[in-house]
Design a protein around this motif. Structure first.
Motif, PDB file in Angstrom:
ATOM      1  N   ASP A 105      20.565  18.820 -10.643  1.00 22.33           N
ATOM      2  CA  ASP A 105      21.874  18.217 -10.343  1.00 22.33           C
ATOM      3  C   ASP A 105      22.172  16.991 -11.217  1.00 22.33           C
ATOM      4  N   GLY A 106      21.394  16.807 -12.308  1.00 20.64           N
ATOM      5  CA  GLY A 106      21.741  15.801 -13.309  1.00 20.64           C
ATOM      6  C   GLY A 106      21.113  14.428 -13.160  1.00 20.64           C
ATOM      7  N   LYS A 107      20.191  14.254 -12.241  1.00 20.79           N
ATOM      8  CA  LYS A 107      19.526  12.957 -12.091  1.00 20.79           C
ATOM      9  C   LYS A 107      18.452  12.818 -13.163  1.00 20.79           C
ATOM     10  N   LEU A 108      18.399  11.644 -13.784  1.00 19.02           N
ATOM     11  CA  LEU A 108      17.418  11.374 -14.831  1.00 19.02           C
ATOM     12  C   LEU A 108      16.152  10.766 -14.242  1.00 19.02           C
ATOM     13  N   PHE A 109      15.005  11.171 -14.770  1.00 22.58           N
ATOM     14  CA  PHE A 109      13.722  10.706 -14.269  1.00 22.58           C
ATOM     15  C   PHE A 109      13.620   9.189 -14.248  1.00 22.58           C
ATOM     16  N   TRP A 110      13.953   8.536 -15.361  1.00 23.20           N
ATOM     17  CA  TRP A 110      13.755   7.087 -15.451  1.00 23.20           C
ATOM     18  C   TRP A 110      14.613   6.340 -14.436  1.00 23.20           C
ATOM     19  N   GLN A 111      15.812   6.810 -14.194  1.00 27.61           N
ATOM     20  CA  GLN A 111      16.670   6.162 -13.182  1.00 27.61           C
ATOM     21  C   GLN A 111      16.097   6.372 -11.783  1.00 27.61           C
ATOM     22  N   CYS A 112      15.621   7.565 -11.500  1.00 26.74           N
ATOM     23  CA  CYS A 112      15.021   7.842 -10.189  1.00 26.74           C
ATOM     24  C   CYS A 112      13.751   7.018  -9.986  1.00 26.74           C
ATOM     25  N   ARG A 127       0.801  -1.229   0.000  1.00 26.32           N
ATOM     26  CA  ARG A 127       0.000   0.000   0.000  1.00 26.32           C
ATOM     27  C   ARG A 127       0.837   1.283   0.000  1.00 26.32           C
ATOM     28  N   SER A 128       2.165   1.166  -0.078  1.00 26.50           N
ATOM     29  CA  SER A 128       2.995   2.364  -0.235  1.00 26.50           C
ATOM     30  C   SER A 128       2.829   2.875  -1.668  1.00 26.50           C
ATOM     31  N   GLN A 129       3.218   4.126  -1.890  1.00 29.05           N
ATOM     32  CA  GLN A 129       2.971   4.736  -3.193  1.00 29.05           C
ATOM     33  C   GLN A 129       4.169   5.515  -3.720  1.00 29.05           C
ATOM     34  N   VAL A 130       4.218   5.572  -5.044  1.00 24.81           N
ATOM     35  CA  VAL A 130       5.077   6.504  -5.764  1.00 24.81           C
ATOM     36  C   VAL A 130       4.121   7.426  -6.509  1.00 24.81           C
ATOM     37  N   VAL A 131       4.358   8.721  -6.404  1.00 24.97           N
ATOM     38  CA  VAL A 131       3.484   9.703  -7.050  1.00 24.97           C
ATOM     39  C   VAL A 131       4.300  10.487  -8.069  1.00 24.97           C
ATOM     40  N   VAL A 132       3.776  10.540  -9.291  1.00 26.20           N
ATOM     41  CA  VAL A 132       4.380  11.326 -10.367  1.00 26.20           C
ATOM     42  C   VAL A 132       3.329  12.351 -10.759  1.00 26.20           C
ATOM     43  N   ASN A 133       3.694  13.610 -10.700  1.00 30.88           N
ATOM     44  CA  ASN A 133       2.679  14.598 -11.054  1.00 30.88           C
ATOM     45  C   ASN A 133       3.232  15.727 -11.911  1.00 30.88           C
ATOM     46  N   LYS A 134       2.274  16.300 -12.663  1.00 33.12           N
ATOM     47  CA  LYS A 134       2.566  17.441 -13.524  1.00 33.12           C
ATOM     48  C   LYS A 134       2.634  18.692 -12.668  1.00 33.12           C
ATOM     49  N   GLN A 135       3.576  19.535 -12.972  1.00 32.56           N
ATOM     50  CA  GLN A 135       3.628  20.883 -12.402  1.00 32.56           C
ATOM     51  C   GLN A 135       3.574  21.845 -13.583  1.00 32.56           C
ATOM     52  N   GLU A 136       2.356  22.000 -14.092  1.00 37.92           N
ATOM     53  CA  GLU A 136       2.132  22.767 -15.309  1.00 37.92           C
ATOM     54  C   GLU A 136       2.690  24.184 -15.274  1.00 37.92           C
ATOM     55  N   PRO A 137       2.506  24.955 -14.194  1.00 39.56           N
ATOM     56  CA  PRO A 137       3.020  26.329 -14.216  1.00 39.56           C
ATOM     57  C   PRO A 137       4.533  26.406 -14.439  1.00 39.56           C
ATOM     58  N   LEU A 138       5.248  25.369 -14.001  1.00 44.63           N
ATOM     59  CA  LEU A 138       6.707  25.349 -14.147  1.00 44.63           C
ATOM     60  C   LEU A 138       7.171  24.488 -15.313  1.00 44.63           C
ATOM     61  N   LEU A 139       6.221  23.819 -15.969  1.00 46.44           N
ATOM     62  CA  LEU A 139       6.521  22.830 -17.020  1.00 46.44           C
ATOM     63  C   LEU A 139       7.492  21.771 -16.491  1.00 46.44           C
ATOM     64  N   GLU A 140       7.213  21.297 -15.277  1.00 46.35           N
ATOM     65  CA  GLU A 140       8.061  20.296 -14.629  1.00 46.35           C
ATOM     66  C   GLU A 140       7.278  19.019 -14.384  1.00 46.35           C
ATOM     67  N   LEU A 141       8.039  17.974 -14.095  1.00 45.28           N
ATOM     68  CA  LEU A 141       7.518  16.674 -13.707  1.00 45.28           C
ATOM     69  C   LEU A 141       8.087  16.382 -12.332  1.00 45.28           C
ATOM     70  N   TRP A 142       7.240  16.034 -11.382  1.00 41.33           N
ATOM     71  CA  TRP A 142       7.701  15.775 -10.021  1.00 41.33           C
ATOM     72  C   TRP A 142       7.500  14.315  -9.677  1.00 41.33           C
ATOM     73  N   LEU A 143       8.411  13.787  -8.871  1.00 40.34           N
ATOM     74  CA  LEU A 143       8.372  12.394  -8.426  1.00 40.34           C
ATOM     75  C   LEU A 143       8.539  12.379  -6.921  1.00 40.34           C
ATOM     76  N   ALA A 144       7.640  11.677  -6.225  1.00 40.16           N
ATOM     77  CA  ALA A 144       7.727  11.569  -4.773  1.00 40.16           C
ATOM     78  C   ALA A 144       7.538  10.112  -4.360  1.00 40.16           C
ATOM     79  N   SER A 145       8.404   9.645  -3.456  1.00 40.63           N
ATOM     80  CA  SER A 145       8.309   8.289  -2.925  1.00 40.63           C
ATOM     81  C   SER A 145       9.088   8.247  -1.623  1.00 40.63           C
ATOM     82  N   LYS A 146       9.113   7.066  -0.988  1.00 42.08           N
ATOM     83  CA  LYS A 146       9.910   6.981   0.230  1.00 42.08           C
ATOM     84  C   LYS A 146      11.400   7.018  -0.082  1.00 42.08           C
ATOM     85  N   ALA A 147      11.768   6.989  -1.363  1.00 41.15           N
ATOM     86  CA  ALA A 147      13.164   7.163  -1.774  1.00 41.15           C
ATOM     87  C   ALA A 147      13.527   8.643  -1.875  1.00 41.15           C
ATOM     88  N   GLY A 148      12.525   9.532  -1.808  1.00 46.64           N
ATOM     89  CA  GLY A 148      12.787  10.964  -1.886  1.00 46.64           C
ATOM     90  C   GLY A 148      11.875  11.659  -2.880  1.00 46.64           C
TER      91      GLY A 148
END
Length: 102
Positions: A80-87, A44-65
């Protein structure tokens, strides 16, 4: 990237996430509500990926950070150079699912 391209890009990201999780028989549920894509794991833990339209960003949240990604040179990348797919792979692994998005 204009707003239309941004939304098309995010839709492709979400589709790829679902397809990869399905193809690799991960024990997860995926759900999209508005601008939020949620992956729920067996515990029941979750990873959340969401749009941040005003900034044209993609956000990722999980217990990994939590991470904020901008689209540069055909990749979603942090300042700082981290790629979305690796994260995302690392986040899924932290939540108990070994998956590859390559």
């Amino acid at each position: 990237m204009n707003l239309s391209e941004y939304h098309q890009n995010i839709e492709q990201v979400w589709l790829k996430i679902e397809e990869c999780l399905e193809q690799q028989d991960c024990d997860v549920d995926c759900d999209i509500h508005g601008s939020v894509f949620t992956i729920t794991f067996a515990d029941r833990s979750q990873v959340v990926v969401n749009k941040q339209e005003p900034l044209l960003e993609l956000w990722l949240a999980s217990k990994a950070g939590g991470f904020h990604f901008s689209f540069k040179e055909d990749n979603w990348i942090t300042t700082d150079g981290k790629l979305f797919w690796q994260c995302l792979e690392q986040a899924c692994h932290t939540h108990g699912e070994k998956v590859s998005f390559s």
